[in-house]
Design a protein around this motif. Sequence first.
Motif, mmCIF file in Angstrom:
data_model
loop_
_atom_site.group_PDB
_atom_site.id
_atom_site.type_symbol
_atom_site.label_atom_id
_atom_site.label_comp_id
_atom_site.label_asym_id
_atom_site.label_seq_id
_atom_site.Cartn_x
_atom_site.Cartn_y
_atom_site.Cartn_z
ATOM 1 N N ILE A 132 0.826 -1.229 0.000
ATOM 2 C CA ILE A 132 0.000 0.000 0.000
ATOM 3 C C ILE A 132 0.854 1.271 0.000
ATOM 4 N N ARG A 180 0.001 3.945 -2.286
ATOM 5 C CA ARG A 180 -1.327 4.550 -2.086
ATOM 6 C C ARG A 180 -1.348 5.486 -0.871
ATOM 7 N N HIS A 230 3.725 6.730 6.491
ATOM 8 C CA HIS A 230 4.067 5.298 6.443
ATOM 9 C C HIS A 230 4.345 4.748 7.849
ATOM 10 N N CYS A 253 -9.192 4.200 -0.992
ATOM 11 C CA CYS A 253 -8.406 3.794 -2.156
ATOM 12 C C CYS A 253 -6.975 4.253 -1.975
ATOM 13 N N ALA A 254 -6.869 5.460 -1.409
ATOM 14 C CA ALA A 254 -5.555 6.071 -1.224
ATOM 15 C C ALA A 254 -5.677 7.200 -0.212
ATOM 16 N N GLU A 268 -8.417 2.179 6.428
ATOM 17 C CA GLU A 268 -8.069 0.886 5.809
ATOM 18 C C GLU A 268 -7.850 1.115 4.331
ATOM 19 N N VAL A 269 -6.626 0.975 3.877
ATOM 20 C CA VAL A 269 -6.368 1.171 2.450
ATOM 21 C C VAL A 269 -6.578 -0.180 1.762
ATOM 22 N N ASN A 270 -7.614 -0.238 0.919
ATOM 23 C CA ASN A 270 -7.987 -1.516 0.322
ATOM 24 C C ASN A 270 -7.449 -1.618 -1.106
ATOM 25 N N THR A 271 -6.487 -2.513 -1.277
ATOM 26 C CA THR A 271 -5.840 -2.627 -2.582
ATOM 27 C C THR A 271 -6.681 -3.415 -3.593
ATOM 28 N N ALA A 299 -3.555 -2.112 5.985
ATOM 29 C CA ALA A 299 -3.701 -2.624 4.619
ATOM 30 C C ALA A 299 -4.793 -3.694 4.590
ATOM 31 N N ASP A 305 -7.028 -6.342 1.615
ATOM 32 C CA ASP A 305 -7.261 -6.694 0.211
ATOM 33 C C ASP A 305 -8.536 -7.526 0.063
#
Length: 498
Positions: free
Chosen positions: A1, A4, A11, A133-134, A163-166, A216, A218
Motif C-alpha cells: 500500500i 497509495r 508510512h 483507495c488512497a 483501511e487502504v484496500n488494494t 492494509a 485486500d
Amino acid sequence: ILDRVRNTALHAKIVSAEEAAAFIKPNMNVGTSGFTPAGYPKAVPLALAKRMEKEPFQINLWTGASVGKELDGALAKVHGIKRRMPYQTNKDLRAQINNGEVQYCDLHLSESAQLARYGYMGGKIDVAIVEACAITEDGNIIPTTSMGNAASYVQTADVVIVEVNTSQPIELEGMHDVYVPLDPPHRLPIPVVKPNDHIGTPYIPCGLDKIKYIVACDIKDDVRPFGEIDENSHKISQYIIDLFHKEVKEGRLPANLLPIQSGVGNVANAVISGFVDSDFTDLSVYTEVIQDGMFDLIDAGKLSFASGTSLSPSPTGLDRFYNNIKKYRKKLLLRPQEIANSPEVARRIGIIAMNTAIECDIYGNVNSTHIMGTKMMNGIGGSGDFARNAYLTCFFTASTAKDGLISSIVPMCSHIDHTEHDVDIIVTEQGLADLRGLSPRERARVIIENCAHPDYKPMLMDYFERADKATKHAHTPHLLKEALSWHERFVETGTMKQ
Ligand code: 0RQ
C-alpha cells in the motif's frame, strides 16, 4: 500500500489490523464508512471481532446503511454490538434486534450524519474507521465504492483509522463529490440542481494529524448476486413503464422523465431492466445505490448520468464495472448520503421515487420495515427521504407473501413508515393504483380493485364496505376491532385467509 499512502511521513502509521483494533474500547461510538456491502472497512472489524471473542465487550456501531459480513456479520456473531444505526440487513443482527439484545435506531438515511455531528446519538464519535483507495499528500482520504456517512464521521471523530484496500481500483479516484453541509443556523442551500453537478471535493478532508493508524486490506466488497427476474417483478416493471409513457403523453413528465431513484433488490433491478428494454432515452438517475441495471442502461446508450452514494452491483456486475471503469466512471458519481438522499435536492430536481413495501393498506399507507407490526426487517433506509419529497412517489410489492398466506394489501398497516399523504402510486403484479388527487374512500376502491390478489379482494371489499357503513361514510372508514385482525389471524393460524 506504500504507493497509495502518498505522504511518506504517514508510512510510520501503518500497523496490523490487530494493533488498530486494540485501540477500540468497550462502549465506544464507532462510525464507519460503508453503504450496502460496498466501501466498508473489513480487516479492522474482523480483528476486533476476534478480540471480542476472547474478551467479550460491545461497541455502538454507526455506519452509512447495511454493510458486509466482515463488519455487521462478524461483530453480531460475537455479540459485539450494543447500539446500531441507521440501517442493517444482516440476519444475525436482525435476530438480536428482535430479541432485545441490540438497541437499533432506524433512521432516515439523510438525517443520520447530522444527528451524529450534533452528538444526538449517545455522544460523539470516538473513532471513525474508513475504507480508502488512497491517502493524499495532505492526509485526505480517497474513498472507495461508497460514500455513506464517512465524511461526517471523519469530521466528527477525534481519531481516524484508515483501511487502504488494494482490491479497490485506484481509478475510483475522481468518482466522489464530498460535500458536508454546515449545520443550522449557518446552513446554505445545497447547490445541486442536476444529477451531474459537482459541488465538493474528490476526497474526504481529514488531515495528517487525525489519522492514527493505517491498515492494509485486500478483501473485496461482499457483494451478492441478484435472483432471476421473476414474473411478478417483470409485471410490476411493465405497469410502471406504461404509467411513465402515459405521463409523458399527457405532459406531466418530460420525454426523458425526471431523475430516477430506485431502491435495492430484485424488484428494483427488474424495473431498471425494464427501462433498458423501453424506448426511453437520455435518462438520469439520482439515487442511493447504483446496481447492475445502471451499467445496462449505460451500455444501451440510455443513461446520461447517475448520482448515488454507493456502487453495489452483483459479483459479475462488480467485475464488469472494474473491467470497464474508464467508460463507466464518466457517467457515475458518489456523494455523501446526506446529499444523495437530501430531501431538499429531491424536491428541487423532482425525483421519481420507486421503493419496495412490505405491505400497503387500503388507504395508501405503507409499511416498509416491520413484519406483523413488531419484528424489524431491515429499516426505513432512504425510502422516506425520497417518498415524502419526490415529484412522483411509487411503491412496489407483490400482492401476497409467504406463498399466498399473507396479503400485502391489508385493511390497516401493522406499522406505518410512509403515510397516505406521501404515496402517489402503488403497484403489485395485479396492477397499478394511481392515488393522486383521490380521497381515502376513493383510494380504497382503486387499491383493492387494481392491486389486491383475487384471493383477498372480496375480503378487503367486504371490510371496506362494512367499515364505510358502520362509520356512516367517515373520511377514513375503519372497524377498529377488526383493522388488525388479519395480522392477528396470521400470527395465530399461519394464514390471513378466513
Ligand atoms: O421474507 O426472506 O423470510 O421469505 O419479507 O421480501 O419479497 O424478498 O422483497 O428483498 O425486495 O425486500 C421491503 C423488506 C422488501 C426491502 C423490503 C417478507 C418476505 C421475505 C423480503 P423471507 P422480498 P425484498 C433502498 C430504499 C425498506 C428500505 C428501502 C426493504 C422478506 O425493500 O427493506 O426501501 N425496504 N430503502 O417473505 C410479512 C408481508 C411481507 C413479508 C414480504 N406483507 N408480510 N412478510 N415479506 N412481504 C435501500 C436503502 O435505503 C439502503
